[in-house]
Design a protein around this motif. Structure first.
Motif, PDB file in Angstrom:
ATOM      1  N   ASP A  19     -65.400 -35.026   9.178  1.00  0.00           N
ATOM      2  CA  ASP A  19     -65.997 -33.692   9.000  1.00  0.00           C
ATOM      3  C   ASP A  19     -67.371 -33.816   8.341  1.00  0.00           C
ATOM      4  OD1 ASP A  19     -63.858 -32.318  10.137  1.00  0.00           O
ATOM      5  OD2 ASP A  19     -62.823 -32.056   8.219  1.00  0.00           O
ATOM      6  N   ALA A  20     -67.485 -34.725   7.383  1.00  0.00           N
ATOM      7  CA  ALA A  20     -68.766 -34.971   6.719  1.00  0.00           C
ATOM      8  C   ALA A  20     -69.782 -35.546   7.705  1.00  0.00           C
ATOM      9  CB  ALA A  20     -68.584 -35.919   5.539  1.00  0.00           C
ATOM     10  N   MET A  21     -69.306 -36.393   8.629  1.00  0.00           N
ATOM     11  CA  MET A  21     -70.196 -36.942   9.660  1.00  0.00           C
ATOM     12  C   MET A  21     -70.791 -35.821  10.503  1.00  0.00           C
ATOM     13  SD  MET A  21     -67.908 -40.181  10.986  1.00  0.00           S
ATOM     14  CE  MET A  21     -67.158 -41.285   9.785  1.00  0.00           C
ATOM     15  N   VAL A  22     -69.949 -34.846  10.871  1.00  0.00           N
ATOM     16  CA  VAL A  22     -70.418 -33.721  11.690  1.00  0.00           C
ATOM     17  C   VAL A  22     -71.415 -32.872  10.904  1.00  0.00           C
ATOM     18  CG1 VAL A  22     -69.732 -31.606  12.893  1.00  0.00           C
ATOM     19  CG2 VAL A  22     -68.328 -33.665  13.098  1.00  0.00           C
ATOM     20  N   LEU A  23     -71.094 -32.579   9.663  1.00  0.00           N
ATOM     21  CA  LEU A  23     -71.975 -31.758   8.832  1.00  0.00           C
ATOM     22  C   LEU A  23     -73.323 -32.443   8.581  1.00  0.00           C
ATOM     23  CD1 LEU A  23     -69.295 -30.516   6.279  1.00  0.00           C
ATOM     24  CD2 LEU A  23     -70.592 -29.060   7.847  1.00  0.00           C
ATOM     25  N   LEU A  24     -73.274 -33.740   8.258  1.00  0.00           N
ATOM     26  CA  LEU A  24     -74.513 -34.480   8.020  1.00  0.00           C
ATOM     27  C   LEU A  24     -75.297 -34.634   9.322  1.00  0.00           C
ATOM     28  CD1 LEU A  24     -76.227 -35.883   5.898  1.00  0.00           C
ATOM     29  CD2 LEU A  24     -74.937 -37.999   6.314  1.00  0.00           C
ATOM     30  N   THR A  43     -75.921 -40.327  16.364  1.00  0.00           N
ATOM     31  CA  THR A  43     -75.063 -41.458  15.967  1.00  0.00           C
ATOM     32  C   THR A  43     -73.883 -40.978  15.124  1.00  0.00           C
ATOM     33  OG1 THR A  43     -76.936 -42.988  16.039  1.00  0.00           O
ATOM     34  CG2 THR A  43     -75.025 -43.668  14.745  1.00  0.00           C
ATOM     35  N   LEU A  44     -74.138 -40.026  14.224  1.00  0.00           N
ATOM     36  CA  LEU A  44     -73.066 -39.492  13.383  1.00  0.00           C
ATOM     37  C   LEU A  44     -72.054 -38.708  14.218  1.00  0.00           C
ATOM     38  CD1 LEU A  44     -75.247 -38.493  10.332  1.00  0.00           C
ATOM     39  CD2 LEU A  44     -73.185 -39.926  10.191  1.00  0.00           C
ATOM     40  N   TYR A  45     -72.548 -37.903  15.153  1.00  0.00           N
ATOM     41  CA  TYR A  45     -71.640 -37.161  16.046  1.00  0.00           C
ATOM     42  C   TYR A  45     -70.777 -38.133  16.861  1.00  0.00           C
ATOM     43  CZ  TYR A  45     -74.192 -32.679  15.410  1.00  0.00           C
ATOM     44  OH  TYR A  45     -74.747 -31.525  14.914  1.00  0.00           O
ATOM     45  N   GLN A  46     -71.418 -39.163  17.403  1.00  0.00           N
ATOM     46  CA  GLN A  46     -70.693 -40.132  18.236  1.00  0.00           C
ATOM     47  C   GLN A  46     -69.634 -40.874  17.423  1.00  0.00           C
ATOM     48  OE1 GLN A  46     -74.127 -42.255  19.781  1.00  0.00           O
ATOM     49  NE2 GLN A  46     -73.928 -41.258  21.782  1.00  0.00           N
ATOM     50  N   ARG A  47     -69.994 -41.218  16.211  1.00  0.00           N
ATOM     51  CA  ARG A  47     -69.050 -41.930  15.338  1.00  0.00           C
ATOM     52  C   ARG A  47     -67.837 -41.046  15.022  1.00  0.00           C
ATOM     53  NH1 ARG A  47     -70.620 -43.931   9.277  1.00  0.00           N
ATOM     54  NH2 ARG A  47     -68.567 -44.689   8.637  1.00  0.00           N
ATOM     55  N   ALA A  48     -68.099 -39.770  14.731  1.00  0.00           N
ATOM     56  CA  ALA A  48     -67.010 -38.832  14.428  1.00  0.00           C
ATOM     57  C   ALA A  48     -66.130 -38.605  15.657  1.00  0.00           C
ATOM     58  CB  ALA A  48     -67.577 -37.512  13.927  1.00  0.00           C
ATOM     59  N   LEU A  49     -66.776 -38.531  16.833  1.00  0.00           N
ATOM     60  CA  LEU A  49     -66.025 -38.330  18.074  1.00  0.00           C
ATOM     61  C   LEU A  49     -65.107 -39.517  18.359  1.00  0.00           C
ATOM     62  CD1 LEU A  49     -65.395 -36.805  20.685  1.00  0.00           C
ATOM     63  CD2 LEU A  49     -67.460 -37.810  21.693  1.00  0.00           C
ATOM     64  N   GLU A  50     -65.620 -40.724  18.144  1.00  0.00           N
ATOM     65  CA  GLU A  50     -64.819 -41.939  18.359  1.00  0.00           C
ATOM     66  C   GLU A  50     -63.583 -41.952  17.461  1.00  0.00           C
ATOM     67  OE1 GLU A  50     -67.623 -45.052  17.696  1.00  0.00           O
ATOM     68  OE2 GLU A  50     -68.675 -44.679  19.593  1.00  0.00           O
ATOM     69  N   MET A  51     -63.665 -41.217  16.343  1.00  0.00           N
ATOM     70  CA  MET A  51     -62.529 -41.136  15.417  1.00  0.00           C
ATOM     71  C   MET A  51     -61.697 -39.873  15.652  1.00  0.00           C
ATOM     72  SD  MET A  51     -64.580 -42.523  12.035  1.00  0.00           S
ATOM     73  CE  MET A  51     -63.175 -42.541  10.896  1.00  0.00           C
ATOM     74  N   GLY A  52     -61.999 -39.182  16.787  1.00  0.00           N
ATOM     75  CA  GLY A  52     -61.147 -38.073  17.220  1.00  0.00           C
ATOM     76  C   GLY A  52     -61.524 -36.696  16.724  1.00  0.00           C
ATOM     77  N   ASN A  53     -62.729 -36.524  16.169  1.00  0.00           N
ATOM     78  CA  ASN A  53     -63.142 -35.216  15.667  1.00  0.00           C
ATOM     79  C   ASN A  53     -63.681 -34.359  16.823  1.00  0.00           C
ATOM     80  OD1 ASN A  53     -64.995 -33.134  14.496  1.00  0.00           O
ATOM     81  ND2 ASN A  53     -64.303 -34.042  12.575  1.00  0.00           N
ATOM     82  N   MET A  54     -63.006 -33.226  17.094  1.00  0.00           N
ATOM     83  CA  MET A  54     -63.381 -32.397  18.226  1.00  0.00           C
ATOM     84  C   MET A  54     -64.569 -31.480  17.940  1.00  0.00           C
ATOM     85  SD  MET A  54     -61.757 -33.308  20.881  1.00  0.00           S
ATOM     86  CE  MET A  54     -61.844 -34.999  20.286  1.00  0.00           C
ATOM     87  N   ASP A  55     -64.851 -31.221  16.653  1.00  0.00           N
ATOM     88  CA  ASP A  55     -66.098 -30.505  16.329  1.00  0.00           C
ATOM     89  C   ASP A  55     -67.285 -31.351  16.771  1.00  0.00           C
ATOM     90  OD1 ASP A  55     -64.994 -28.214  15.211  1.00  0.00           O
ATOM     91  OD2 ASP A  55     -64.922 -29.055  13.193  1.00  0.00           O
TER      92      ASP A  55
END
Length: 211
Positions: A19-24, A43-55
Motif C-alpha cells: 500500500d505504501a508502494m502505491v501511495l509513494l 517501478t513502485l507500481y510494478q513492484r506492488a503489482l508483482e506482490m498482488g496489490n490490485m490498487d
C-alpha cells in the motif's frame, strides 16, 4: 508535515508494504509533495503489482492508458483494469466501465459499462455512483430513471463527491427527478465550488445571470 509523511511511506516500502508502494508511487507520478519522477513511480507500481496489490494494477493501468511514464498501450491498460476489477477493485471497475461506455480501447458497450458502474456503486465507490447516476439520467446502458439518478447523486454527495453535488444541483435546477428548486441547486453548486470544483463555479454564474 508532508515530507515526514513521504519519509514514513519510504520506510514502509523498505519493509515491503505494498500500500505504501502505491501511495509513494502516486506521489512520484503526480509530483505530489516530492519532485515528479515517472520512472520511480512506475517501478513502485510494478513492484506492488508483482506482490498482488490490485490498487497498483488500476494505477499502472491508468499510466499505460495515458502513456504516463510508459509507452501508451490501451490493451495492456484494459488487461490490468480487468484483472483488478475481477479481484474486486472498484476504481478499476470504474475505469474499465468508462472504456466500455466511450468505446475507447474496446467495442462500445454501454450496458456492460453500466453493469461495471453498478458493481462498484454497490461497494460505495463515489465515482461509480455518479457515473451510474448519469446513465440513469440519460438512459444510456439502462432504462431512463431520473429519480434513481437523483438517489445515486445524493448518495455520492455523502462521500464528499463534488461531481455528485454538481449533478444533483443540475437536477434541482432543471427539475430532473425532483421538483425545480433553484435555491437548493445554488446551495449544492456553492458547496462544490467551495471545495474547488470549477464547473460548479461556472454554474453559479450562469444561475445568477438567469435570476
Amino acid at each position: 508535515d508532508k515530507q515526514k509523511g513521504i519519509h514514513l511511506y519510504q520506510k514502509a516500502v523498505d519493509k515491503g508494504n505494498t500500500d505504501a508502494m502505491v501511495l509513494l508511487g502516486f506521489c512520484y507520478i503526480n509530483g505530489h509533495v516530492i519532485q515528479s519522477n515517472l520512472q520511480k513511480g512506475i517501478t513502485l507500481y510494478q513492484r506492488a503489482l508483482e506482490m498482488g496489490n490490485m490498487d497498483a494494477a488500476a494505477k499502472l493501468g491508468e499510466c499505460f492508458f495515458c502513456g504516463l511514464g510508459v509507452t501508451r498501450d490501451k490493451q495492456k491498460a484494459i488487461g490490468l483494469y480487468q484483472r483488478a476489477a475481477e479481484m474486486g477493485n472498484t476504481d478499476a471497475m470504474v475505469l474499465l466501465g468508462a472504456c466500455y461506455y466511450d468505446g475507447d480501447g474496446v467495442v462500445c458497450n454501454k450496458e456492460k459499462a453500466a453493469r461495471l458502474y453498478q458493481r462498484a456503486a454497490d461497494m460505495n465507490n463515489a465515482d461509480a455512483l455518479v457515473k451510474l447516476g448519469n446513465c440513469f439520467l440519460s438512459g444510456q446502458g439502462v432504462l431512463c430513471n431520473q429519480k434513481k439518478a437523483v438517489e445515486l447523486f445524493h448518495k455520492a454527495t455523502t462521500f464528499g463527491s463534488t461531481k455528485a453535488m454538481v449533478q444533483l444541483g443540475i437536477c434541482y435546477e432543471k427539475g430532473f427527478g425532483v421538483p425545480k428548486e433553484k435555491k437548493k441547486a445554488m446551495e449544492l453548486y456553492q458547496q462544490a465550488a467551495d471545495m474547488g470544483n470549477r464547473i460548479a463555479k461556472a454554474r453559479i454564474q450562469t444561475l445568477k445571470g438567469k435570476s
